[in-house]
Scaffold this active site. Sequence first.
Site, mmCIF file in Angstrom:
data_model
loop_
_atom_site.group_PDB
_atom_site.id
_atom_site.type_symbol
_atom_site.label_atom_id
_atom_site.label_comp_id
_atom_site.label_asym_id
_atom_site.label_seq_id
_atom_site.Cartn_x
_atom_site.Cartn_y
_atom_site.Cartn_z
ATOM 1 N N HIS A 181 -10.047 -5.064 -3.896
ATOM 2 C CA HIS A 181 -9.240 -4.017 -3.271
ATOM 3 C C HIS A 181 -8.063 -3.693 -4.189
ATOM 4 O O HIS A 181 -7.611 -4.548 -4.960
ATOM 5 C CB HIS A 181 -8.739 -4.440 -1.891
ATOM 6 C CG HIS A 181 -7.946 -3.362 -1.219
ATOM 7 N ND1 HIS A 181 -8.508 -2.167 -0.838
ATOM 8 C CD2 HIS A 181 -6.616 -3.279 -0.891
ATOM 9 C CE1 HIS A 181 -7.580 -1.401 -0.297
ATOM 10 N NE2 HIS A 181 -6.429 -2.042 -0.321
ATOM 11 N N CYS A 196 -11.338 2.545 -2.228
ATOM 12 C CA CYS A 196 -9.960 2.155 -2.550
ATOM 13 C C CYS A 196 -9.553 2.474 -3.986
ATOM 14 O O CYS A 196 -8.451 2.986 -4.222
ATOM 15 C CB CYS A 196 -9.727 0.681 -2.250
ATOM 16 S SG CYS A 196 -10.631 -0.479 -3.307
ATOM 17 N N ASP A 200 -0.662 2.175 -0.091
ATOM 18 C CA ASP A 200 -2.102 1.917 -0.024
ATOM 19 C C ASP A 200 -2.736 2.976 0.869
ATOM 20 O O ASP A 200 -2.585 2.937 2.095
ATOM 21 C CB ASP A 200 -2.374 0.517 0.527
ATOM 22 C CG ASP A 200 -3.853 0.149 0.476
ATOM 23 O OD1 ASP A 200 -4.680 1.016 0.137
ATOM 24 O OD2 ASP A 200 -4.183 -1.017 0.785
#
Length: 270
Positions: A102, A66, A125
């Site tokens: 995250h 991420c 994202d």
Amino acid sequence: MFALSDYLARIGLERTAGAHTLAEVHAAHVCSIPFEGFDAQMGITPLLSADALAEKIVAGGRGGYCFEQNLLLKAALEALGYTVEPYLARVMLGGVVRPATHLALRVRGGPDGGDVEAERGWHADVGFGSGTLLEPLPWGPGSEHEQAGWRFRIVERGAQWVLQTYDGGEWMDVYGFVPVPVPHADIEMSNWWVSTHPASTFVTGMLVTRQWRDGRRLILSDWGELALAERTPATSAITPVAREQIPQLLETRFDLPGFALDGDARVIRA
């Protein structure tokens, strides 16, 4: 200076800046760059500078997890003229309290800087391992959105905003975050924890994901039984995998050549 034209070529878009919308760049990134965290399994803490990310993912043909995925997207969008802010989030799947490991983004401005939605911003994202957004969502809590059959929404819960997805007949929490942007130093700290802590699932195991525009997801993971999962919004097929199959699967199914197994059957660069 960030090599924007090389990034656009890596995700399969024309090299011309300004020729693509935010949604097109986001979807092309998701469907071109696999999610993987093998550096952590190999004892390497990924470098998060734009130059390092471009060298590894754009020039080197790797994927990333991420922090890498979303910071690479951030660098590209800033080169396109957008304003991008990072937010740390806690993964909430399974109801377990986890550290804030995250990363998600708020994107504003860009070519449509005077537009109301552009000023409010978008929730971007490209780096959630078990299945990420294909396109950005409008920033903040609101109605649900369908993307190639997958359904998402953001709800408000106390001080947190929670991203949810509809799966198995119910809304499930994916991750929650306080809508306050964080400095890069906090991201570096979270990146170090994820890539070094003995309790990190990226240190002890692996998760690799590919996605397609039609909603298909392919996931290889050993966080439970080592298996290959092929999912759509309506179907799920899980196939057990032997560890010696991993390098071939990475190359043929995930477009990640150049991996092998060491004597302990852990993934390494060939």
